[in-house]
Motif scaffolding. Sequence first.
Motif, mmCIF file in Angstrom:
data_model
loop_
_atom_site.group_PDB
_atom_site.id
_atom_site.type_symbol
_atom_site.label_atom_id
_atom_site.label_comp_id
_atom_site.label_asym_id
_atom_site.label_seq_id
_atom_site.Cartn_x
_atom_site.Cartn_y
_atom_site.Cartn_z
ATOM 1 N N ARG A 14 0.782 3.768 -4.353
ATOM 2 C CA ARG A 14 -0.130 2.670 -4.025
ATOM 3 C C ARG A 14 -1.101 3.096 -2.928
ATOM 4 O O ARG A 14 -2.309 2.843 -3.030
ATOM 5 N N ALA A 15 -0.601 3.754 -1.887
ATOM 6 C CA ALA A 15 -1.464 4.209 -0.796
ATOM 7 C C ALA A 15 -2.489 5.216 -1.313
ATOM 8 O O ALA A 15 -3.679 5.146 -0.971
ATOM 9 N N TRP A 16 -2.042 6.154 -2.137
ATOM 10 C CA TRP A 16 -2.935 7.193 -2.663
ATOM 11 C C TRP A 16 -4.020 6.598 -3.551
ATOM 12 O O TRP A 16 -5.207 6.889 -3.388
ATOM 13 N N THR A 17 -3.644 5.748 -4.491
ATOM 14 C CA THR A 17 -4.638 5.196 -5.412
ATOM 15 C C THR A 17 -5.588 4.237 -4.691
ATOM 16 O O THR A 17 -6.774 4.189 -5.000
ATOM 17 N N ALA A 18 -5.078 3.497 -3.703
ATOM 18 C CA ALA A 18 -5.951 2.611 -2.928
ATOM 19 C C ALA A 18 -6.942 3.431 -2.102
ATOM 20 O O ALA A 18 -8.118 3.068 -2.002
ATOM 21 N N PHE A 19 -6.477 4.540 -1.521
ATOM 22 C CA PHE A 19 -7.353 5.429 -0.763
ATOM 23 C C PHE A 19 -8.465 5.973 -1.661
ATOM 24 O O PHE A 19 -9.638 5.948 -1.286
ATOM 25 N N ALA A 21 -9.604 4.762 -4.586
ATOM 26 C CA ALA A 21 -10.501 3.698 -5.048
ATOM 27 C C ALA A 21 -11.441 3.259 -3.926
ATOM 28 O O ALA A 21 -12.660 3.153 -4.134
ATOM 29 N N ALA A 22 -10.897 3.014 -2.743
ATOM 30 C CA ALA A 22 -11.731 2.573 -1.625
ATOM 31 C C ALA A 22 -12.758 3.639 -1.264
ATOM 32 O O ALA A 22 -13.931 3.323 -1.020
ATOM 33 N N GLU A 135 -5.629 -2.066 12.763
ATOM 34 C CA GLU A 135 -5.731 -1.292 11.524
ATOM 35 C C GLU A 135 -6.813 -0.227 11.626
ATOM 36 O O GLU A 135 -6.637 0.884 11.114
#
Length: 153
Positions: A14-19, A21-22, A135
């Motif tokens: 999740r962290a990798w794919t969100a990184f 995509a963002a 954050e």
Amino acid sequence: MTDAGDALDPAELRAWTAFLAAGHLLDHEIERQLKRDGGLSHAEFEVLVRLRAADGGRLRMSDLAREVMISKSRLTYQIGRLEEAGLVKRTGCESDRRSVWAELTADGAAALDRVRPGHRRVVREALIDVLTAEEIALLGDALTRVGDRLRAR
């Protein structure tokens, strides 16, 4: 401890794919704004920013390539485009005949001044305003560690 070749667990994935995509979406927004406001690519903008920050508005091409983290051949292409547009000029280095300076021109500084407010607005709206101060600090620390590790390789 997991092996580096092991599959990512759900939180890691999740962290990798969100990184990813963002990063792609933010880069797309920045690219669109820079093209609209000044006809610049994101890479060209980064070159102009680095030159503006340098002493005398100029850097040796080899140093500039390291700063913008692109290959020397890619930088030569970018500088050629910027030079054709009158935003940068190349000059020989008196102390080292093998070196070439890239220097920001007055038109290059003006182009940077035109696109910078929109660039800051995109970064603020798309990233900064979405995160809390904590954050932002955590993201800055984490991505600095990642960058440091990759530069050390």
